[in-house]
Design a protein around this motif. Sequence first.
Motif, PDB file in Angstrom:
ATOM      1  N   TYR A  50       0.440  -1.216   0.158  1.00 44.56           N
ATOM      2  CA  TYR A  50       0.049   0.477   0.022  1.00 44.56           C
ATOM      3  C   TYR A  50       1.336   1.115   0.247  1.00 44.56           C
ATOM      4  O   TYR A  50       1.733   1.590   0.970  1.00 44.56           O
ATOM      5  CB  TYR A  50      -1.018  -0.297   1.404  1.00 44.56           C
ATOM      6  N   PRO A  52       0.362   4.988   0.479  1.00 42.06           N
ATOM      7  CA  PRO A  52      -1.081   6.509   0.655  1.00 42.06           C
ATOM      8  C   PRO A  52      -0.926   7.293   0.630  1.00 42.06           C
ATOM      9  O   PRO A  52       0.660   7.332   0.382  1.00 42.06           O
ATOM     10  CB  PRO A  52      -1.104   6.262   1.973  1.00 42.06           C
ATOM     11  N   LEU A  64      -7.093  10.558   5.138  1.00 44.55           N
ATOM     12  CA  LEU A  64      -7.885  10.965   3.730  1.00 44.55           C
ATOM     13  C   LEU A  64      -7.300  10.906   3.066  1.00 44.55           C
ATOM     14  O   LEU A  64      -5.935  11.496   3.112  1.00 44.55           O
ATOM     15  CB  LEU A  64      -8.618  12.417   4.296  1.00 44.55           C
ATOM     16  N   LEU A  90     -15.948   0.748   9.535  1.00 46.28           N
ATOM     17  CA  LEU A  90     -15.584   1.393   9.084  1.00 46.28           C
ATOM     18  C   LEU A  90     -15.931   0.624   7.284  1.00 46.28           C
ATOM     19  O   LEU A  90     -16.506  -0.155   6.966  1.00 46.28           O
ATOM     20  CB  LEU A  90     -13.713   0.753   8.387  1.00 46.28           C
ATOM     21  N   MET A  93     -14.006  -0.937   0.876  1.00 44.37           N
ATOM     22  CA  MET A  93     -13.035  -0.489   0.057  1.00 44.37           C
ATOM     23  C   MET A  93     -13.041  -1.019  -1.233  1.00 44.37           C
ATOM     24  O   MET A  93     -12.462  -1.454  -0.656  1.00 44.37           O
ATOM     25  CB  MET A  93     -12.112   0.987   0.462  1.00 44.37           C
ATOM     26  N   ILE A 111     -10.173   6.419   0.948  1.00 50.27           N
ATOM     27  CA  ILE A 111     -10.345   6.635   1.847  1.00 50.27           C
ATOM     28  C   ILE A 111     -11.029   8.025   2.167  1.00 50.27           C
ATOM     29  O   ILE A 111     -10.382   9.024   1.804  1.00 50.27           O
ATOM     30  CB  ILE A 111      -9.190   6.492   3.014  1.00 50.27           C
ATOM     31  N   ASN A 112     -12.546   8.308   2.303  1.00 51.75           N
ATOM     32  CA  ASN A 112     -12.937   9.140   2.042  1.00 51.75           C
ATOM     33  C   ASN A 112     -13.978   9.593   3.014  1.00 51.75           C
ATOM     34  O   ASN A 112     -14.628  10.687   2.754  1.00 51.75           O
ATOM     35  CB  ASN A 112     -13.878   9.818   0.832  1.00 51.75           C
ATOM     36  N   LYS A 113     -14.069   8.953   4.174  1.00 56.56           N
ATOM     37  CA  LYS A 113     -15.087   8.994   5.029  1.00 56.56           C
ATOM     38  C   LYS A 113     -14.316  10.198   6.743  1.00 56.56           C
ATOM     39  O   LYS A 113     -13.583   9.314   6.726  1.00 56.56           O
ATOM     40  CB  LYS A 113     -16.084   7.565   5.518  1.00 56.56           C
ATOM     41  N   GLU A 114     -14.583  10.812   6.766  1.00 50.80           N
ATOM     42  CA  GLU A 114     -14.094  11.200   8.292  1.00 50.80           C
ATOM     43  C   GLU A 114     -13.999  10.633   9.158  1.00 50.80           C
ATOM     44  O   GLU A 114     -15.469   9.618   9.052  1.00 50.80           O
ATOM     45  CB  GLU A 114     -14.276  13.101   8.084  1.00 50.80           C
ATOM     46  N   ALA A 120      -8.149  -1.612   8.561  1.00 51.85           N
ATOM     47  CA  ALA A 120      -9.100  -2.572   7.810  1.00 51.85           C
ATOM     48  C   ALA A 120      -8.402  -4.058   7.493  1.00 51.85           C
ATOM     49  O   ALA A 120      -7.029  -3.726   6.886  1.00 51.85           O
ATOM     50  CB  ALA A 120      -8.946  -1.547   6.822  1.00 51.85           C
ATOM     51  N   ILE A 145      -6.026   2.446   9.659  1.00 49.09           N
ATOM     52  CA  ILE A 145      -6.801   3.505   8.999  1.00 49.09           C
ATOM     53  C   ILE A 145      -6.945   4.365  10.554  1.00 49.09           C
ATOM     54  O   ILE A 145      -7.825   4.621  11.841  1.00 49.09           O
ATOM     55  CB  ILE A 145      -8.371   3.540   8.180  1.00 49.09           C
ATOM     56  N   THR A 147      -8.522   8.944  10.728  1.00 50.84           N
ATOM     57  CA  THR A 147      -9.401   9.890  10.080  1.00 50.84           C
ATOM     58  C   THR A 147      -9.653  10.634  11.048  1.00 50.84           C
ATOM     59  O   THR A 147     -10.112  12.239  10.272  1.00 50.84           O
ATOM     60  CB  THR A 147     -10.257   9.623   8.488  1.00 50.84           C
TER      61      THR A 147
END
Length: 168
Positions: A50, A52, A64, A90, A93, A111-114, A120, A145, A147
Amino acid sequence: ENSFSDMPSVDGKYFYGVTAISKTGQVSVLSYVVEATSDSIGPKALEVTYQPTALHPVTGAFGLGVVNVNLKVSEPLLTTPFLSMNGLNLPTMNVELTKKADLEYSGYFVINKEDVAGNAYAVFSSRDLASNRGTGIETGTHIKIDTRGPKVVELAISPSEPVESFET
C-alpha cells in the motif's frame, strides 16, 4: 472400456499414451502422447503493498485520500482478482485492479470518510487457470486507518487572568 480416469496425488505435468493388445497378444505401437496438468491448489496473494497519500509519521495510520495498491499472486489467474478493504465501523473500500504482468496487479482505493479509525483487513479472492479458488494473503493483510483530527483534552491559558480585547 474406452475411458481412463487418473487423479494424481501430486500436482504437476503428466504424459499419457495408449497401446492396444489384440486377442492374439499383439501390442500396437504407442499412440500420440498427450500432456495433462494436475492442479488442485488455489492461488494466493503473496504480497499486498500500500502507498497512501496521507500517512501519519508516528503511528503509521493512513489518512484521507487515495491509497495505491500493488498485488503479487502465486500463479497466473483466470480473471482479474477481487480485492477490498473492510473493517469494523469502516466503509467497504473496493480496490479496482488492473493487470500489470502475469503475476502482478495494481489499483487503488479512496479513504474518504472522516472521523473513522481502526484496522481495515484485505479480502482477496481469485481463480487460477484450473478454476481453483484462492483467498489466502501472505503479506499485507491489513492497514491502520485514522481520519480523526486531534482532540483537545486540556487547554491552559497564560496568563491565567482574563484577557481584555479592545476594538480599534
